[in-house]
Write a protein that holds these residues in place. Sequence first.
Motif, PDB file in Angstrom:
ATOM      1  N   GLY A 146       5.382  14.495 -10.402  1.00 32.92           N
ATOM      2  CA  GLY A 146       6.103  13.919  -9.272  1.00 32.92           C
ATOM      3  C   GLY A 146       5.415  12.680  -8.732  1.00 32.92           C
ATOM      4  N   LEU A 147       4.074  12.698  -8.721  1.00 26.62           N
ATOM      5  CA  LEU A 147       3.326  11.523  -8.272  1.00 26.62           C
ATOM      6  C   LEU A 147       3.566  10.347  -9.209  1.00 26.62           C
ATOM      7  CD1 LEU A 147      -0.110  13.072  -7.205  1.00 26.62           C
ATOM      8  CD2 LEU A 147       1.865  12.536  -5.783  1.00 26.62           C
ATOM      9  N   LEU A 148       3.514  10.599 -10.502  1.00 28.38           N
ATOM     10  CA  LEU A 148       3.795   9.532 -11.466  1.00 28.38           C
ATOM     11  C   LEU A 148       5.165   8.915 -11.216  1.00 28.38           C
ATOM     12  CD1 LEU A 148       2.473  10.986 -14.844  1.00 28.38           C
ATOM     13  CD2 LEU A 148       1.810   8.791 -13.845  1.00 28.38           C
ATOM     14  N   GLN A 149       6.161   9.755 -11.073  1.00 28.15           N
ATOM     15  CA  GLN A 149       7.519   9.264 -10.853  1.00 28.15           C
ATOM     16  C   GLN A 149       7.624   8.487  -9.552  1.00 28.15           C
ATOM     17  OE1 GLN A 149      11.054  11.833 -11.699  1.00 28.15           O
ATOM     18  NE2 GLN A 149      11.407  11.649  -9.497  1.00 28.15           N
ATOM     19  N   HIS A 150       7.006   9.001  -8.495  1.00 27.59           N
ATOM     20  CA  HIS A 150       7.075   8.347  -7.182  1.00 27.59           C
ATOM     21  C   HIS A 150       6.481   6.943  -7.235  1.00 27.59           C
ATOM     22  CE1 HIS A 150       6.934   8.038  -2.761  1.00 27.59           C
ATOM     23  NE2 HIS A 150       5.705   7.559  -2.918  1.00 27.59           N
ATOM     24  N   PHE A 151       5.248   6.836  -7.689  1.00 23.75           N
ATOM     25  CA  PHE A 151       4.580   5.531  -7.678  1.00 23.75           C
ATOM     26  C   PHE A 151       5.254   4.544  -8.623  1.00 23.75           C
ATOM     27  CE2 PHE A 151       0.904   8.133  -6.131  1.00 23.75           C
ATOM     28  CZ  PHE A 151       0.735   7.472  -4.923  1.00 23.75           C
ATOM     29  N   ARG A 152       5.691   5.014  -9.775  1.00 26.51           N
ATOM     30  CA  ARG A 152       6.365   4.110 -10.712  1.00 26.51           C
ATOM     31  C   ARG A 152       7.703   3.629 -10.152  1.00 26.51           C
ATOM     32  NH1 ARG A 152       5.314   7.728 -16.183  1.00 26.51           N
ATOM     33  NH2 ARG A 152       3.278   6.840 -16.765  1.00 26.51           N
ATOM     34  N   THR A 153       8.423   4.521  -9.489  1.00 26.50           N
ATOM     35  CA  THR A 153       9.706   4.132  -8.907  1.00 26.50           C
ATOM     36  C   THR A 153       9.520   3.072  -7.834  1.00 26.50           C
ATOM     37  OG1 THR A 153      10.663   6.315  -9.352  1.00 26.50           O
ATOM     38  CG2 THR A 153      11.742   4.978  -7.669  1.00 26.50           C
ATOM     39  N   VAL A 154       8.513   3.246  -6.993  1.00 25.88           N
ATOM     40  CA  VAL A 154       8.252   2.265  -5.941  1.00 25.88           C
ATOM     41  C   VAL A 154       7.801   0.941  -6.553  1.00 25.88           C
ATOM     42  CG1 VAL A 154       6.872   1.753  -3.897  1.00 25.88           C
ATOM     43  CG2 VAL A 154       7.689   4.085  -4.278  1.00 25.88           C
ATOM     44  N   ALA A 155       6.947   1.003  -7.579  1.00 26.49           N
ATOM     45  CA  ALA A 155       6.471  -0.227  -8.220  1.00 26.49           C
ATOM     46  C   ALA A 155       7.612  -0.969  -8.906  1.00 26.49           C
ATOM     47  CB  ALA A 155       5.375   0.104  -9.223  1.00 26.49           C
ATOM     48  N   LEU A 201       0.870  -1.172   0.000  1.00 27.68           N
ATOM     49  CA  LEU A 201       0.000   0.000   0.000  1.00 27.68           C
ATOM     50  C   LEU A 201       0.911   1.227   0.000  1.00 27.68           C
ATOM     51  CD1 LEU A 201      -2.942   1.170   0.321  1.00 27.68           C
ATOM     52  CD2 LEU A 201      -2.378   1.378   2.748  1.00 27.68           C
ATOM     53  N   VAL A 202       0.763   2.062  -1.026  1.00 28.45           N
ATOM     54  CA  VAL A 202       1.634   3.227  -1.166  1.00 28.45           C
ATOM     55  C   VAL A 202       0.767   4.482  -1.197  1.00 28.45           C
ATOM     56  CG1 VAL A 202       3.466   4.316  -2.513  1.00 28.45           C
ATOM     57  CG2 VAL A 202       3.250   1.810  -2.494  1.00 28.45           C
ATOM     58  N   VAL A 203       0.853   5.267  -0.140  1.00 28.96           N
ATOM     59  CA  VAL A 203       0.038   6.479  -0.029  1.00 28.96           C
ATOM     60  C   VAL A 203       0.662   7.610  -0.830  1.00 28.96           C
ATOM     61  CG1 VAL A 203       1.192   7.424   2.021  1.00 28.96           C
ATOM     62  CG2 VAL A 203      -1.245   7.893   1.634  1.00 28.96           C
ATOM     63  N   THR A 204      -0.180   8.546  -1.270  1.00 31.40           N
ATOM     64  CA  THR A 204       0.308   9.759  -1.911  1.00 31.40           C
ATOM     65  C   THR A 204       1.287  10.465  -0.975  1.00 31.40           C
ATOM     66  OG1 THR A 204      -1.885  10.003  -2.891  1.00 31.40           O
ATOM     67  CG2 THR A 204      -0.419  11.909  -3.001  1.00 31.40           C
ATOM     68  N   PRO A 205       2.464  10.848  -1.463  1.00 32.06           N
ATOM     69  CA  PRO A 205       3.405  11.582  -0.605  1.00 32.06           C
ATOM     70  C   PRO A 205       2.728  12.801   0.018  1.00 32.06           C
ATOM     71  CG  PRO A 205       4.473  10.942  -2.647  1.00 32.06           C
ATOM     72  CD  PRO A 205       3.013  10.619  -2.815  1.00 32.06           C
ATOM     73  N   TYR A 206       2.832  12.877   1.328  1.00 30.86           N
ATOM     74  CA  TYR A 206       2.096  13.883   2.083  1.00 30.86           C
ATOM     75  C   TYR A 206       2.982  15.071   2.431  1.00 30.86           C
ATOM     76  CZ  TYR A 206       4.338  10.548   5.158  1.00 30.86           C
ATOM     77  OH  TYR A 206       5.246   9.676   5.704  1.00 30.86           O
ATOM     78  N   TYR A 207       2.365  16.181   2.725  1.00 29.67           N
ATOM     79  CA  TYR A 207       2.983  17.417   3.188  1.00 29.67           C
ATOM     80  C   TYR A 207       3.760  18.172   2.101  1.00 29.67           C
ATOM     81  CZ  TYR A 207       5.322  20.916   6.015  1.00 29.67           C
ATOM     82  OH  TYR A 207       5.778  22.113   6.497  1.00 29.67           O
ATOM     83  N   ASN A 208       4.616  17.484   1.329  1.00 31.35           N
ATOM     84  CA  ASN A 208       5.390  18.223   0.338  1.00 31.35           C
ATOM     85  C   ASN A 208       4.625  18.508  -0.953  1.00 31.35           C
ATOM     86  OD1 ASN A 208       5.559  15.507  -0.379  1.00 31.35           O
ATOM     87  ND2 ASN A 208       7.741  15.348   0.035  1.00 31.35           N
ATOM     88  N   LYS A 209       3.420  17.951  -1.109  1.00 35.47           N
ATOM     89  CA  LYS A 209       2.488  18.283  -2.192  1.00 35.47           C
ATOM     90  C   LYS A 209       3.155  18.291  -3.572  1.00 35.47           C
ATOM     91  CE  LYS A 209      -0.811  21.242  -1.374  1.00 35.47           C
ATOM     92  NZ  LYS A 209      -1.587  22.472  -1.022  1.00 35.47           N
TER      93      LYS A 209
END
Length: 317
Positions: free
Chosen positions: A125-134, A112-120
């Motif tokens: 950036g969301l695309l890169q974050h989730f793809r990198t973790v996946a 379970l990977v939550v949207t990165p919080y606080y730094n908005k």
Amino acid sequence: MTRTGSVPGRPFGRLLSAMVTPFGPDGSLDVDGAARLATYLVDEQEHDGLVINGTTGESATTSDAEKDQVLRAVVEAVGDRATVVAGVGTNDTAHTVELARSAEKAGADGLLVVTPYYNKPPQAGLLQHFRTVADASGLPVMVYDIPGRAGVAIETETMCRLAEHERIVAVKDAKGDLGESAWVIKRTGLAYYSGEDKLTLPLVSVGAVGVVGVPTHVFGPQTKAMILAYEEGDVARARELHLQLLPAFCGFFRTQGVILTKAALTLLGLPAGSVRPPLVPANAAELGRLREDCAEAGRIIGSADQMAHHNELGVAL
């Protein structure tokens, strides 16, 4: 995955809880309690899976070592008959990758990977974050869209692009926008799980496959029956169960959900313990209202004496 309830289109089962993390009287991690609670949820509350180290698991105040300990304990306790999904999301991509790899080594069935919080971050950036973790492990990923906590929503186009990744297979949806959720369901093969208990039936009606709940710690069989009734075409029964459970669906969130969930479990004699600061235990008024909400939803939890003892214990902690 071959666990109970895990089928194509429903990769983690139908009924899951974001499980609380039990603590001992001194606030330390209760590993044995976590195993006992997981067993209760699977064997008595009819869960197909559990999410460990999510927000309700107080992931913000548990160390990486504690996260690994509780995950391994739950995998050992119920991993042969339920899916175990590890919450690994943080607002730091590199740290999230580390947690993802650790969870895979510990035997988790998914992330379970939550949207990165606080730094908005922006949508790119969301695309890169989730793809990198996946990309970091071989485990299937459930994206957790909760703008109320994260401060930024995953837009529909972004979610559709994320669905192109072979390991991004599901969404825990706490956005509260049925229209946009329906568009993603229509346009992708993502399995949608309700992340807001009171919206489970509405989400199922537009194509969601299950719930990652909180009151489900106590109302698991009833929630599962509601989903099954709808899937089997008995809409009237599903609506009846939804309205019956509504006091619990809403009541567990009169204050922070983990606070009242731990209070309910304690009143039922189950492992939970107190919460870690900056959270605080439920007070007497909150406990009283919780009992009323649960009774209205069809389950009696605790006596007046138990409530008084719990309140004294909580204040002492």
